[in-house]
Design a protein around this motif. Sequence first.
Motif, PDB file in Angstrom:
ATOM      1  N   ARG A 129      -1.695  20.399   6.185  1.00 51.85           N
ATOM      2  CA  ARG A 129      -2.573  20.028   7.290  1.00 51.85           C
ATOM      3  C   ARG A 129      -2.899  18.537   7.270  1.00 51.85           C
ATOM      4  O   ARG A 129      -3.108  17.916   8.324  1.00 51.85           O
ATOM      5  CB  ARG A 129      -3.864  20.862   7.222  1.00 51.85           C
ATOM      6  CG  ARG A 129      -4.846  20.609   8.365  1.00 51.85           C
ATOM      7  CD  ARG A 129      -4.273  21.009   9.711  1.00 51.85           C
ATOM      8  NE  ARG A 129      -5.202  20.745  10.805  1.00 51.85           N
ATOM      9  CZ  ARG A 129      -5.307  19.576  11.439  1.00 51.85           C
ATOM     10  NH1 ARG A 129      -4.517  18.570  11.092  1.00 51.85           N
ATOM     11  NH2 ARG A 129      -6.160  19.422  12.423  1.00 51.85           N
ATOM     12  N   LEU A 130      -2.917  17.924   6.070  1.00 53.97           N
ATOM     13  CA  LEU A 130      -3.204  16.495   5.974  1.00 53.97           C
ATOM     14  C   LEU A 130      -2.058  15.627   6.487  1.00 53.97           C
ATOM     15  O   LEU A 130      -2.230  14.418   6.655  1.00 53.97           O
ATOM     16  CB  LEU A 130      -3.525  16.112   4.534  1.00 53.97           C
ATOM     17  CG  LEU A 130      -4.820  16.658   3.935  1.00 53.97           C
ATOM     18  CD1 LEU A 130      -5.070  16.062   2.568  1.00 53.97           C
ATOM     19  CD2 LEU A 130      -6.016  16.399   4.854  1.00 53.97           C
ATOM     20  N   ARG A 131      -0.910  16.245   6.718  1.00 60.50           N
ATOM     21  CA  ARG A 131       0.208  15.479   7.256  1.00 60.50           C
ATOM     22  C   ARG A 131      -0.173  14.826   8.572  1.00 60.50           C
ATOM     23  O   ARG A 131       0.270  13.707   8.881  1.00 60.50           O
ATOM     24  CB  ARG A 131       1.417  16.394   7.458  1.00 60.50           C
ATOM     25  CG  ARG A 131       2.715  15.640   7.733  1.00 60.50           C
ATOM     26  CD  ARG A 131       3.855  16.635   7.906  1.00 60.50           C
ATOM     27  NE  ARG A 131       4.292  16.707   9.282  1.00 60.50           N
ATOM     28  CZ  ARG A 131       4.974  17.724   9.794  1.00 60.50           C
ATOM     29  NH1 ARG A 131       5.268  18.776   9.056  1.00 60.50           N
ATOM     30  NH2 ARG A 131       5.362  17.698  11.050  1.00 60.50           N
ATOM     31  N   GLY A 174      10.068  20.312   2.335  1.00 61.78           N
ATOM     32  CA  GLY A 174       9.946  21.593   1.649  1.00 61.78           C
ATOM     33  C   GLY A 174       8.828  21.678   0.641  1.00 61.78           C
ATOM     34  O   GLY A 174       8.682  22.701  -0.032  1.00 61.78           O
ATOM     35  N   SER A 175       8.028  20.634   0.521  1.00 63.47           N
ATOM     36  CA  SER A 175       6.997  20.602  -0.515  1.00 63.47           C
ATOM     37  C   SER A 175       5.615  20.574   0.113  1.00 63.47           C
ATOM     38  O   SER A 175       5.372  19.862   1.088  1.00 63.47           O
ATOM     39  CB  SER A 175       7.179  19.373  -1.412  1.00 63.47           C
ATOM     40  OG  SER A 175       8.402  19.454  -2.113  1.00 63.47           O
ATOM     41  N   ALA A 176       4.703  21.335  -0.488  1.00 68.44           N
ATOM     42  CA  ALA A 176       3.345  21.439   0.021  1.00 68.44           C
ATOM     43  C   ALA A 176       2.462  20.356  -0.590  1.00 68.44           C
ATOM     44  O   ALA A 176       2.858  19.633  -1.506  1.00 68.44           O
ATOM     45  CB  ALA A 176       2.777  22.820  -0.280  1.00 68.44           C
ATOM     46  N   HIS A 177       1.262  20.277  -0.081  1.00 70.44           N
ATOM     47  CA  HIS A 177       0.282  19.308  -0.575  1.00 70.44           C
ATOM     48  C   HIS A 177       0.132  19.434  -2.093  1.00 70.44           C
ATOM     49  O   HIS A 177       0.078  20.522  -2.644  1.00 70.44           O
ATOM     50  CB  HIS A 177      -1.071  19.554   0.089  1.00 70.44           C
ATOM     51  CG  HIS A 177      -2.106  18.543  -0.264  1.00 70.44           C
ATOM     52  ND1 HIS A 177      -2.239  17.354   0.398  1.00 70.44           N
ATOM     53  CD2 HIS A 177      -3.054  18.539  -1.236  1.00 70.44           C
ATOM     54  CE1 HIS A 177      -3.226  16.652  -0.140  1.00 70.44           C
ATOM     55  NE2 HIS A 177      -3.738  17.356  -1.140  1.00 70.44           N
ATOM     56  N   LEU A 216       0.861  -1.179   0.000  1.00 66.64           N
ATOM     57  CA  LEU A 216       0.000   0.000   0.000  1.00 66.64           C
ATOM     58  C   LEU A 216       0.897   1.228   0.000  1.00 66.64           C
ATOM     59  O   LEU A 216       1.757   1.377   0.876  1.00 66.64           O
ATOM     60  CB  LEU A 216      -0.906  -0.016   1.234  1.00 66.64           C
ATOM     61  CG  LEU A 216      -1.914   1.115   1.419  1.00 66.64           C
ATOM     62  CD1 LEU A 216      -2.887   1.190   0.251  1.00 66.64           C
ATOM     63  CD2 LEU A 216      -2.675   0.917   2.733  1.00 66.64           C
ATOM     64  N   LEU A 217       0.732   2.110  -1.000  1.00 63.08           N
ATOM     65  CA  LEU A 217       1.566   3.297  -1.159  1.00 63.08           C
ATOM     66  C   LEU A 217       0.689   4.537  -1.081  1.00 63.08           C
ATOM     67  O   LEU A 217      -0.217   4.716  -1.908  1.00 63.08           O
ATOM     68  CB  LEU A 217       2.295   3.260  -2.506  1.00 63.08           C
ATOM     69  CG  LEU A 217       3.072   1.976  -2.839  1.00 63.08           C
ATOM     70  CD1 LEU A 217       3.699   2.086  -4.221  1.00 63.08           C
ATOM     71  CD2 LEU A 217       4.130   1.691  -1.783  1.00 63.08           C
ATOM     72  N   LEU A 218       0.963   5.412  -0.112  1.00 56.61           N
ATOM     73  CA  LEU A 218       0.097   6.562   0.142  1.00 56.61           C
ATOM     74  C   LEU A 218       0.915   7.852   0.154  1.00 56.61           C
ATOM     75  O   LEU A 218       1.922   7.947   0.853  1.00 56.61           O
ATOM     76  CB  LEU A 218      -0.605   6.404   1.491  1.00 56.61           C
ATOM     77  CG  LEU A 218      -1.341   5.073   1.731  1.00 56.61           C
ATOM     78  CD1 LEU A 218      -1.909   5.032   3.138  1.00 56.61           C
ATOM     79  CD2 LEU A 218      -2.441   4.870   0.693  1.00 56.61           C
ATOM     80  N   CYS A 219       0.457   8.838  -0.608  1.00 53.01           N
ATOM     81  CA  CYS A 219       1.125  10.140  -0.643  1.00 53.01           C
ATOM     82  C   CYS A 219       0.154  11.220  -0.194  1.00 53.01           C
ATOM     83  O   CYS A 219      -0.959  11.338  -0.735  1.00 53.01           O
ATOM     84  CB  CYS A 219       1.628  10.427  -2.064  1.00 53.01           C
ATOM     85  SG  CYS A 219       2.704  11.870  -2.171  1.00 53.01           S
ATOM     86  N   TYR A 220       0.559  12.007   0.780  1.00 51.71           N
ATOM     87  CA  TYR A 220      -0.232  13.089   1.413  1.00 51.71           C
ATOM     88  C   TYR A 220      -1.734  12.773   1.417  1.00 51.71           C
ATOM     89  O   TYR A 220      -2.572  13.522   0.942  1.00 51.71           O
ATOM     90  CB  TYR A 220       0.046  14.460   0.793  1.00 51.71           C
ATOM     91  CG  TYR A 220       0.131  14.577  -0.716  1.00 51.71           C
ATOM     92  CD1 TYR A 220      -1.000  14.520  -1.521  1.00 51.71           C
ATOM     93  CD2 TYR A 220       1.366  14.803  -1.329  1.00 51.71           C
ATOM     94  CE1 TYR A 220      -0.918  14.674  -2.894  1.00 51.71           C
ATOM     95  CE2 TYR A 220       1.462  14.940  -2.710  1.00 51.71           C
ATOM     96  CZ  TYR A 220       0.309  14.881  -3.482  1.00 51.71           C
ATOM     97  OH  TYR A 220       0.395  15.029  -4.851  1.00 51.71           O
ATOM     98  N   GLY A 221      -2.083  11.636   2.045  1.00 51.68           N
ATOM     99  CA  GLY A 221      -3.456  11.160   2.020  1.00 51.68           C
ATOM    100  C   GLY A 221      -4.340  11.769   3.092  1.00 51.68           C
ATOM    101  O   GLY A 221      -3.878  12.229   4.139  1.00 51.68           O
TER     102      GLY A 221
END
Length: 295
Positions: free
Chosen positions: A239-241, A265-268, A168-173
């Motif tokens: 905020r989703l972090r 350094g990167s935003a949603h 399962l691979l999730l990015c800024y979920g």
Amino acid sequence: MSTLAEIREVALEAAGHAFRVRVYPAARPTGATLVWAHGGGFLGGTLDMPEADQTAHLLAERGVAVVSVGYSLAPADPLLELPDEARGPNMPSRQQIEAEIAASGPRVRFPVASLQLLAAFDWATEHAAELGGDADRVAIGGASAGANLAAGAALRARDRGARAPSALLLCYGVLHADLPAPRPDLAEALGPDVVEPDGVLALNYVGDPALLADPYAFPGGHDVRGLPPTTIVNAGPDRLRASGEAFGAELAIAGVDVAVSQERGSAHGYLNHVDDPAARRTVDRFARALDTEGR
């Protein structure tokens, strides 16, 4: 970006609604396949956006066959109801939104998109050999709302007792209907003027407030035992972090192998910025995770 041969689209149906997947064969197959879902607040996004298309290209160039899912979108009422004066410079105009709605097909709520992700996983498993992959090495993942859909589909696969995703691979979920409180470092990074999510998109996705507690709609805070090894990448000032970090902790407590990292350094939404080095670092993390689970 190199052009991969034989990229094609396949029409599928699940939950009474047609959808399509775009298939990116691996340049030099490693045996891994990834079913991938873009984000867009459950009500936006396309197979052509960089978060879908560029991510798939980069993974395919690293040997991973990708099945990118054009799932059915939720109603776009929250965007149409937004006053013109409240639209930021990077937000689509009302005319653009109306054009996207007209081109996107029927708008439907939960559980349709979640069931379509599971159907796409089943299709990818059935056709893995044609893609140069192994039916036992089909993973599922996504970004933002797509990460939510992937996690929900993984829970469905676990509960039905049949073949489940290998990873399962999730990015800024967004994994929780109610976002956990941010840790002090995240609160400081967001600053005092951060706008707290009001839950409009979550409620728009499910339609019924009672469904916000459905684990297939928002897996965070529920029983996650038995999920596959999971890789979570969060954006730094996002905020989703808090949701990604909390979900990672829940998985660890449940005995699931999980790796959580942060692009500070990167935003949603950074996967949509084609020149952001974080996008390639995230793809590299995902490719390594898929290579590791094959050994």
